[in-house]
Design a protein around this motif. Structure first.
Motif, short mmCIF file in Angstrom:
data_model
loop_
_atom_site.label_atom_id
_atom_site.label_comp_id
_atom_site.label_asym_id
_atom_site.label_seq_id
_atom_site.Cartn_x
_atom_site.Cartn_y
_atom_site.Cartn_z
N ASP A 15 0.81 -1.37 -0.19
CA ASP A 15 -0.02 -0.07 0.15
C ASP A 15 0.80 1.21 0.21
O ASP A 15 0.47 2.10 -0.65
CB ASP A 15 -0.94 0.00 1.29
CG ASP A 15 -1.89 -1.03 1.07
OD1 ASP A 15 -2.45 -1.50 0.00
OD2 ASP A 15 -2.58 -1.54 2.06
N TRP A 16 1.90 1.24 0.76
CA TRP A 16 3.04 2.35 0.72
C TRP A 16 3.79 2.86 -0.55
O TRP A 16 4.04 3.88 -0.60
CB TRP A 16 3.87 2.35 1.83
CG TRP A 16 4.61 1.14 1.69
CD1 TRP A 16 4.86 -0.04 2.06
CD2 TRP A 16 6.11 1.27 0.82
NE1 TRP A 16 5.92 -0.79 1.79
CE2 TRP A 16 6.58 -0.11 1.14
CE3 TRP A 16 6.68 2.35 0.08
CZ2 TRP A 16 7.86 -0.43 0.39
CZ3 TRP A 16 7.88 1.84 -0.47
CH2 TRP A 16 8.45 0.63 -0.54
N ARG A 27 0.31 8.24 -8.10
CA ARG A 27 1.70 7.98 -8.22
C ARG A 27 2.34 6.87 -7.63
O ARG A 27 1.82 6.24 -6.74
CB ARG A 27 2.24 9.30 -7.39
CG ARG A 27 1.96 10.46 -7.82
CD ARG A 27 2.60 11.46 -6.71
NE ARG A 27 4.02 11.72 -7.02
CZ ARG A 27 4.85 12.40 -8.00
NH1 ARG A 27 4.14 13.04 -8.73
NH2 ARG A 27 6.26 12.25 -7.79
N SER A 69 0.42 6.22 -3.99
CA SER A 69 -0.20 7.31 -3.40
C SER A 69 -1.35 7.75 -4.36
O SER A 69 -1.07 8.10 -5.72
CB SER A 69 0.83 8.34 -2.85
OG SER A 69 1.45 8.93 -4.17
N GLU A 70 -2.19 8.36 -3.94
CA GLU A 70 -3.22 9.19 -4.57
C GLU A 70 -3.43 10.56 -4.09
O GLU A 70 -3.46 10.66 -2.86
CB GLU A 70 -4.57 8.32 -4.69
CG GLU A 70 -5.08 8.13 -3.44
CD GLU A 70 -6.38 7.04 -3.33
OE1 GLU A 70 -7.08 7.13 -2.52
OE2 GLU A 70 -6.57 6.51 -4.46
N SER A 71 -3.87 11.60 -4.99
CA SER A 71 -4.15 12.81 -4.48
C SER A 71 -5.36 13.34 -5.14
O SER A 71 -5.45 12.92 -6.57
CB SER A 71 -3.09 13.79 -4.63
OG SER A 71 -2.60 14.01 -5.62
#
Length: 78
Positions: free
Chosen positions: A12-13, A40, A16-18
């Motif tokens: 999971d790490w 990303r 990343s989503e924004s």
């Protein structure tokens, strides 16, 4: 964890989503809510095998930046 296939699993790490406001037409709602997402994936720091990292980083693709991150932005659909 995200299972890609029998041999590849991402933690999971590693992803990343924004969320952000989408550009372009969309009426009044586009200025009020976050309707675009950016995903990303840092290939260089990932847990992928060295051979796979090398294959991915060789691609001359606009979605892979100079730091070795795959960046995908979606804003066409909510």
């Amino acid at each position: 964890m995200v299972r890609i296939n029998d041999d590849i699993t991402l933690f999971d790490w590693e992803l990343s989503e924004s969320f952000m406001r989408a550009s372009g037409p969309g009426g009044q709602n586009v200025n009020k809510v976050s309707t675009a997402v950016q995903l990303r994936f840092d290939v260089r720091r990932s847990s992928l095998a060295r051979e796979i990292k090398d294959k991915v980083l060789v691609y001359a693709d606009s979605r892979i930046n100079s730091e070795g991150c795959v960046v995908i932005k979606a804003q066409r659909f909510r």
